[in-house]
Enzyme design. Structure first.
Site, PDB file in Angstrom:
ATOM      1  N   HIS A 102       0.808  -1.212   0.000  1.00  0.00           N
ATOM      2  CA  HIS A 102       0.000   0.000   0.000  1.00  0.00           C
ATOM      3  C   HIS A 102       0.842   1.263   0.000  1.00  0.00           C
ATOM      4  O   HIS A 102       0.422   2.292  -0.551  1.00  0.00           O
ATOM      5  CB  HIS A 102      -0.957  -0.022   1.194  1.00  0.00           C
ATOM      6  CG  HIS A 102      -1.984  -1.101   1.096  1.00  0.00           C
ATOM      7  ND1 HIS A 102      -2.490  -1.780   2.183  1.00  0.00           N
ATOM      8  CD2 HIS A 102      -2.590  -1.653   0.002  1.00  0.00           C
ATOM      9  CE1 HIS A 102      -3.359  -2.678   1.778  1.00  0.00           C
ATOM     10  NE2 HIS A 102      -3.437  -2.622   0.457  1.00  0.00           N
ATOM     11  N   HIS A 122      -8.415  -7.614  -7.324  1.00  0.00           N
ATOM     12  CA  HIS A 122      -8.718  -8.469  -6.162  1.00  0.00           C
ATOM     13  C   HIS A 122      -8.912  -7.535  -4.968  1.00  0.00           C
ATOM     14  O   HIS A 122      -8.082  -7.461  -4.073  1.00  0.00           O
ATOM     15  CB  HIS A 122      -7.582  -9.457  -5.900  1.00  0.00           C
ATOM     16  CG  HIS A 122      -7.319 -10.411  -7.018  1.00  0.00           C
ATOM     17  ND1 HIS A 122      -6.687 -10.029  -8.186  1.00  0.00           N
ATOM     18  CD2 HIS A 122      -7.592 -11.732  -7.161  1.00  0.00           C
ATOM     19  CE1 HIS A 122      -6.578 -11.083  -8.991  1.00  0.00           C
ATOM     20  NE2 HIS A 122      -7.119 -12.121  -8.392  1.00  0.00           N
ATOM     21  N   SER A 160      -6.638  -1.542  -0.324  1.00  0.00           N
ATOM     22  CA  SER A 160      -6.257  -0.749  -1.493  1.00  0.00           C
ATOM     23  C   SER A 160      -7.407   0.084  -2.066  1.00  0.00           C
ATOM     24  O   SER A 160      -7.155   1.207  -2.524  1.00  0.00           O
ATOM     25  CB  SER A 160      -5.659  -1.653  -2.570  1.00  0.00           C
ATOM     26  OG  SER A 160      -6.463  -2.798  -2.808  1.00  0.00           O
ATOM     27  N   GLU A 209     -14.224  -7.928  -7.030  1.00  0.00           N
ATOM     28  CA  GLU A 209     -14.065  -8.863  -5.920  1.00  0.00           C
ATOM     29  C   GLU A 209     -15.061 -10.004  -6.099  1.00  0.00           C
ATOM     30  O   GLU A 209     -16.251  -9.775  -6.273  1.00  0.00           O
ATOM     31  CB  GLU A 209     -14.314  -8.158  -4.581  1.00  0.00           C
ATOM     32  CG  GLU A 209     -14.300  -9.072  -3.375  1.00  0.00           C
ATOM     33  CD  GLU A 209     -13.051  -9.930  -3.282  1.00  0.00           C
ATOM     34  OE1 GLU A 209     -13.193 -11.159  -3.109  1.00  0.00           O
ATOM     35  OE2 GLU A 209     -11.938  -9.374  -3.391  1.00  0.00           O
ATOM     36  N   ASP A 212     -14.502 -12.242 -11.227  1.00  0.00           N
ATOM     37  CA  ASP A 212     -13.126 -12.694 -11.178  1.00  0.00           C
ATOM     38  C   ASP A 212     -12.201 -11.571 -11.643  1.00  0.00           C
ATOM     39  O   ASP A 212     -12.477 -10.881 -12.628  1.00  0.00           O
ATOM     40  CB  ASP A 212     -12.965 -13.927 -12.070  1.00  0.00           C
ATOM     41  CG  ASP A 212     -11.525 -14.385 -12.159  1.00  0.00           C
ATOM     42  OD1 ASP A 212     -11.065 -15.032 -11.215  1.00  0.00           O
ATOM     43  OD2 ASP A 212     -10.881 -14.083 -13.175  1.00  0.00           O
ATOM     44  N   GLY A 213     -11.082 -11.403 -10.929  1.00  0.00           N
ATOM     45  CA  GLY A 213     -10.180 -10.309 -11.250  1.00  0.00           C
ATOM     46  C   GLY A 213      -9.571 -10.400 -12.622  1.00  0.00           C
ATOM     47  O   GLY A 213      -9.363  -9.378 -13.296  1.00  0.00           O
ATOM     48  N   ASP A 236      -3.569  -8.163  -7.257  1.00  0.00           N
ATOM     49  CA  ASP A 236      -3.175  -8.545  -5.900  1.00  0.00           C
ATOM     50  C   ASP A 236      -3.840  -9.862  -5.522  1.00  0.00           C
ATOM     51  O   ASP A 236      -4.701  -9.920  -4.653  1.00  0.00           O
ATOM     52  CB  ASP A 236      -3.562  -7.422  -4.932  1.00  0.00           C
ATOM     53  CG  ASP A 236      -3.208  -7.738  -3.493  1.00  0.00           C
ATOM     54  OD1 ASP A 236      -2.313  -8.569  -3.267  1.00  0.00           O
ATOM     55  OD2 ASP A 236      -3.840  -7.153  -2.592  1.00  0.00           O
TER      56      ASP A 236
END
Length: 281
Positions: free
Chosen positions: A19, A42, A100, A118, A143-144, A164
């Site tokens: 971060h 994510h 984030s 997410e 899904d990311g 991430d």
């Protein structure tokens, strides 16, 4: 993958690493007037209560943000990150840790746009609550890696993608390489930040080779560890690949990570590495 809950690890040294660098990347993007696009593949729950029993199970935050909370000598480069954390704790006592999405929300400007992906239903609901009513922010339960295909390239043409993954299933390095190669092919001027854990050396060497074979260029590698090389009890360290980093980011990151290592390393173990995995052609 859906069983992973970041609350167990919120505020850890790995979060501080990730971060703090994310904040510097966003500050770099804000150096130009035109709006930018931020995609978090994510995104997690957005905000984490460090008083929760899950956070206290391993108390990983104590070795991360807990070590920085009362420091008065943090360098100026850490200020955007620390200010974002402090804004979640206005009474001055550390309890809530922003993920984030909230750090990006804190640092974005009026016309910058944010998309948050997410897949976990519970975390997605928490994320929606955390960013409710924020302008130009959209939450997507998906899904990311599908989000990379759905939202790139963005109309803004400038921006940052944070990848991430939780790395709680096998083959994640391979999935990242495939997804990053495809995303970079459609948006070669975008900034991509990819977090990863420091695993066995063979896996990391294989990951580096596959990135080099992908044809992606201008890849800065940053690695940060607080335990000895043979440490296996917990995560010993983590890394981030940054594709197309902003001007001055390399120097900023090097100074920032050197200070963080001195603040967080366990008895001087581990270390920092900053190098170009794939330089610009």
């Amino acid at each position: 993958m859906l069983a992973y809950r970041h609350l167990f690890h919120a505020g850890s040294f790995a979060d501080v690493f990730k971060h703090a660098l994310l904040a510097r990347l966003l500050v770099g993007l804000a150096g130009k007037e035109k709006p930018y696009f931020y995609l978090d593949t994510h995104a997690g729950a957005g905000r984490y209560d460090l008083a929760h029993e899950w956070a206290w199970k391993g108390r990983e935050f104590a070795g991360g943000i807990g070590k920085l909370w009362d420091r008065k000598d943090a360098p100026g480069g850490l200020a955007p990150y620390l200010d974002a954390v402090r804004s979640e704790n206005p009474k001055g006592r550390l309890r809530f840790y922003p993920g984030s999405p909230l750090i990006a929300l804190k640092l974005r400007r009026h016309d910058d746009r944010i998309a948050l992906a997410e897949l976990n239903g519970t975390d997605c609901a928490g994320l929606e609550a955390a960013v409710a009513r924020a302008r130009h922010v959209a939450v997507h339960r998906m899904d990311g890696y599908q989000a990379l295909q759905a939202f790139l390239p963005p109309p803004e043409r400038r921006g940052l993608v944070l990848v991430d993954s939780s790395f709680d299933r096998s083959g994640e390095f391979q999935r990242i390489v495939r997804a990053l190669k495809d995303a970079y092919g459609r948006w070669p001027t975008g900034i991509f930040a990819v977090w990863y854990p420091l695993m066995e050396p063979a896996a990391l060497r294989g990951f580096a080779r596959e990135i080099l074979k992908s044809g992606i260029r201008k890849v800065l590698r940053l690695e940060f560890s607080i335990h000895p090389a043979g440490w296996k009890l917990t995560l010993r360290g983590c890394g981030m690949l940054v594709v197309n980093p902003p001007w001055r980011f390399e120097a900023e990151a090097r100074a920032l990570l050197d200070w963080l290592w001195r603040a967080l390393a366990v008895e001087g173990a581990g270390g920092v590495k900053v190098d170009w995995l794939a330089p610009e052609r």
